[in-house]
Design a protein around this motif. Structure first.
Motif, PDB file in Angstrom:
ATOM      1  N   LEU A   1      45.887  75.270  56.209  1.00 42.89           N
ATOM      2  CA  LEU A   1      45.323  74.191  55.805  1.00 42.89           C
ATOM      3  C   LEU A   1      44.460  74.441  54.348  1.00 42.89           C
ATOM      4  CD1 LEU A   1      44.357  71.509  56.794  1.00 42.89           C
ATOM      5  CD2 LEU A   1      42.484  72.652  57.355  1.00 42.89           C
ATOM      6  N   PHE A   2      43.734  75.637  54.185  1.00 43.65           N
ATOM      7  CA  PHE A   2      43.789  76.056  53.625  1.00 43.65           C
ATOM      8  C   PHE A   2      44.855  75.673  52.051  1.00 43.65           C
ATOM      9  CE2 PHE A   2      43.913  79.102  49.820  1.00 43.65           C
ATOM     10  CZ  PHE A   2      42.383  79.147  49.426  1.00 43.65           C
TER      11      PHE A   2
ATOM     12  N   PRO B   1      35.591  83.698  49.284  1.00 42.67           N
ATOM     13  CA  PRO B   1      36.080  82.365  47.490  1.00 42.67           C
ATOM     14  C   PRO B   1      37.008  81.754  48.550  1.00 42.67           C
ATOM     15  CG  PRO B   1      37.246  85.232  47.874  1.00 42.67           C
ATOM     16  CD  PRO B   1      36.051  85.138  48.990  1.00 42.67           C
ATOM     17  N   VAL B   2      37.584  81.876  49.934  1.00 44.06           N
ATOM     18  CA  VAL B   2      38.440  80.432  50.637  1.00 44.06           C
ATOM     19  C   VAL B   2      37.434  79.637  50.765  1.00 44.06           C
ATOM     20  CG1 VAL B   2      39.277  80.031  52.360  1.00 44.06           C
ATOM     21  CG2 VAL B   2      40.415  81.582  51.056  1.00 44.06           C
ATOM     22  N   GLY B   3      36.282  79.755  51.000  1.00 43.44           N
ATOM     23  CA  GLY B   3      35.122  78.842  51.822  1.00 43.44           C
ATOM     24  C   GLY B   3      34.313  77.659  50.453  1.00 43.44           C
ATOM     25  N   TRP B   4      33.927  79.097  49.643  1.00 40.61           N
ATOM     26  CA  TRP B   4      33.945  78.570  47.980  1.00 40.61           C
ATOM     27  C   TRP B   4      34.639  77.438  47.497  1.00 40.61           C
ATOM     28  CZ3 TRP B   4      34.617  78.545  43.145  1.00 40.61           C
ATOM     29  CH2 TRP B   4      33.940  78.434  42.411  1.00 40.61           C
TER      30      TRP B   4
ATOM     31  N   HIS C   1      35.936  69.691  49.482  1.00 39.35           N
ATOM     32  CA  HIS C   1      36.476  69.848  50.893  1.00 39.35           C
ATOM     33  C   HIS C   1      35.633  70.291  51.660  1.00 39.35           C
ATOM     34  CE1 HIS C   1      40.103  67.969  48.977  1.00 39.35           C
ATOM     35  NE2 HIS C   1      39.946  68.730  47.916  1.00 39.35           N
ATOM     36  N   GLU C   2      34.053  69.686  51.874  1.00 38.61           N
ATOM     37  CA  GLU C   2      33.232  70.512  52.434  1.00 38.61           C
ATOM     38  C   GLU C   2      33.239  70.602  54.534  1.00 38.61           C
ATOM     39  OE1 GLU C   2      29.619  70.249  51.945  1.00 38.61           O
ATOM     40  OE2 GLU C   2      29.104  69.769  49.552  1.00 38.61           O
ATOM     41  N   ALA C   3      33.722  69.874  54.865  1.00 39.41           N
ATOM     42  CA  ALA C   3      34.312  69.776  56.036  1.00 39.41           C
ATOM     43  C   ALA C   3      35.567  70.491  56.332  1.00 39.41           C
ATOM     44  CB  ALA C   3      34.424  68.209  56.271  1.00 39.41           C
ATOM     45  N   ILE C   4      36.724  70.747  55.526  1.00 40.23           N
ATOM     46  CA  ILE C   4      37.795  71.400  55.027  1.00 40.23           C
ATOM     47  C   ILE C   4      37.721  73.450  55.524  1.00 40.23           C
ATOM     48  CG2 ILE C   4      39.842  72.830  54.619  1.00 40.23           C
ATOM     49  CD1 ILE C   4      40.288  69.472  55.668  1.00 40.23           C
ATOM     50  N   ALA C   5      36.407  73.281  54.157  1.00 40.58           N
ATOM     51  CA  ALA C   5      35.789  74.817  54.427  1.00 40.58           C
ATOM     52  C   ALA C   5      35.203  74.821  55.837  1.00 40.58           C
ATOM     53  CB  ALA C   5      34.825  74.506  53.235  1.00 40.58           C
ATOM     54  N   THR C   6      34.462  74.579  56.097  1.00 40.99           N
ATOM     55  CA  THR C   6      33.696  75.069  57.168  1.00 40.99           C
ATOM     56  C   THR C   6      34.855  75.471  58.216  1.00 40.99           C
ATOM     57  OG1 THR C   6      31.573  73.280  56.604  1.00 40.99           O
ATOM     58  CG2 THR C   6      31.970  74.013  59.111  1.00 40.99           C
TER      59      THR C   6
END
Length: 475
Positions: free
Chosen positions: A197-198, A301-304, A311-316
């Motif tokens: 997904l990332f 780094p991936v979430g940031w 893409h805040e929802a995808i990060a979560t």
């Protein structure tokens, strides 16, 4: 009474290990070993190391650091695959080297691996705790410092989340390896889906200008380490290598494999191949999304990168699955570490209580000790301190296994069965595996080498004061 020299070089009969380990139940299939390997290798590291190594050492060439580390790990994995196919015993390198070179050398290899498992269990537990607390913090749930940090670190007394997680995984493993394997398989699929997904979402934010120059010019960092050029790539390799050491956790469980002659090579080499593809892909996407220097001192780094791309929802989602996925690494490490401790007890090298099985043929005594020590280490030492200690012990064991192929080949088809898988390009490849591992070891920090030396000295004291007198070979 055996002389000192005879004690050092006395070798275990492989048939004895075959008989001792026959009590363990063979239930693990190729898919279980693939899940164990991928779950252990693709752990905390894939969400942190690509950004950290890019910022500190390699720039966009971090992908090359991952590839070079993978080549060295791959060479050793071929040796592991042949050893595990020929001698599917609990304890991996410890048991193999005991048969090939003798008890003293087996003890050194096993003791080196034991350091990895004790520390890695604490390391993954601490990493899971940090990521879990970071995930729930936006919800207003904040742990007090004395329950969030290791003893003496920023007002900490105990990392309570890390301790609870290790105990929960131990309870799962105590129910039997089949139950743990089912949970592991599900969590690994989830984790791989999170990585994919990332990659899909992150690829939409790539700017090719961030790849230039792909190999930045060399200069020395403020702490004296290398950045850029081949020196930076090499510095990255030594830092990254700890991500690939998880395939030893597969070999440690080979006594519980169905048809180990074929299952073990497929599990070891297959899981490493999947991990390499995922690591290199994540590294390339990450440095393409933002300038590598943006990842300096960034613990996630991936979430940031996802949040900065909108893409805040995808990060979560990715971070939540990453936290759950860290359980897979903990399952793999605790499973392998408990089997190694069982092997020491089985041979009388440590108290025989560790080598006892319960009424359902499970080595739960060794699991209890591993859990207690993991909780203590995770409570006493901070995450950053643990990170630099993991690779040294494993690299020492890898060197032994690489050279062990030269002792194994002449005995195959004689007192050791001829394996279904053999390391290709013999006798050249074992030497290349040994040299590659030695070069990676040389690139470790001075602190890591010093701590490895201290652990080695402690091991010698225990071996000569306890092991030689209580070893079953003495009898």
């Amino acid at each position: 009474m055996a002389s000192f020299k005879e004690k050092i070089f006395r070798k275990e009969d492989p048939n004895v290990y075959q008989d001792k380990d026959a009590h363990l139940v063979r239930t693990l299939r190729v898919r279980d070993f693939l899940a164990l390997g991928v779950g252990t290798i693709v752990s905390t590291s894939i969400f942190t190391l690509p950004g950290v190594v890019a910022a500190e050492h390699a720039g966009p060439a971090v992908a090359l650091s991952f590839l070079v580390a993978a080549v060295v790990a791959g060479l050793v994995a071929f040796a592991y695959a042949e050893m595990a196919s020929a001698m599917p015993f609990a304890g991996s390198a410890y048991s193999w080297i005991n048969v090939i070179f003798g008890e003293f050398f087996g003890w050194i290899a096993g003791w080196a691996l034991l350091a990895e498992y004790f520390i890695a269990v604490a390391f993954v537990g601490s990493g899971l705790s940090a990521n879990f607390r970071g995930l729930i913090e936006p919800l207003g749930v904040v742990f007090p410092k004395y329950l969030a940090n290791a003893f003496g670190s920023d007002g900490g007394v105990i990392d309570i989340v890390a301790a609870i997680v290790m105990i929960l995984v131990a309870l799962l493993l105590s129910r039997g390896i089949s139950s743990a394997a089912r949970v592991e398989n599900i969590l690994v699929v989830l984790k791989v889906l999170a990585v994919i997904l990332f990659l899909i979402v992150g690829a939409t934010a790539i700017r090719f200008s961030n790849y230039l120059p792909f190999i930045p010019a060399y200069h020395a960092n403020a702490d004296g380490s290398a950045f850029g050029g081949w020196q930076g790539i090499y510095a990255g390799v030594s830092m990254i290598f700890l991500a690939y050491i998880g395939f030893d956790s597969i070999a440690a469980n080979s006594a519980e494999a169905i048809n180990p002659q074929k299952t073990m090579p497929r599990g070891i080499l297959g899981s490493l191949l999947i991990a390499v593809v995922l690591f290199v892909a994540v590294a390339l996407v990450l440095v393409g999304m933002f300038k590598y220097s943006d990842y300096a001192n960034n613990a996630e780094p991936v979430g940031w990168a996802l949040r900065q791309s909108g893409h805040e929802a995808i990060a979560t989602i990715v971070q939540a699955i990453a936290v759950i996925g860290m359980f897979t690494a903990l399952i793999g490490m605790m499973l392998a570490g408990s089997r190694l401790l069982y092997s020491f007890g089985r041979d009388g090298m440590l108290p025989k209580w560790l080598g006892k099985l319960d009424s359902k043929k499970r080595p739960n005594h060794s699991l209890i000790l591993l859990t207690v020590i993991g909780v203590l280490i995770g409570s006493l030492f901070p995450f950053a301190f643990l990170a630099q200690l993991i690779s040294a012990g494993t690299l020492i064991a890898f060197m032994f296994v690489s050279l062990g192929i030269y002792g194994l080949r002449p005995r195959e088809g004689k007192d050791i069965p001829k394996p279904a898988f053999r390391m290709p390009f013999y006798p050249i490849m074992p030497t290349l595996a040994f040299i590659g591992t030695l070069i990676v070891f040389w690139g470790l920090s001075i602190d890591a080498k010093i701590y490895a030396g201290v652990w080695f000295l402690i091991g010698l004291v225990i071996y000569f004061s306890y092991g030689t007198r209580h070893s079953y070979l003495e009898k």
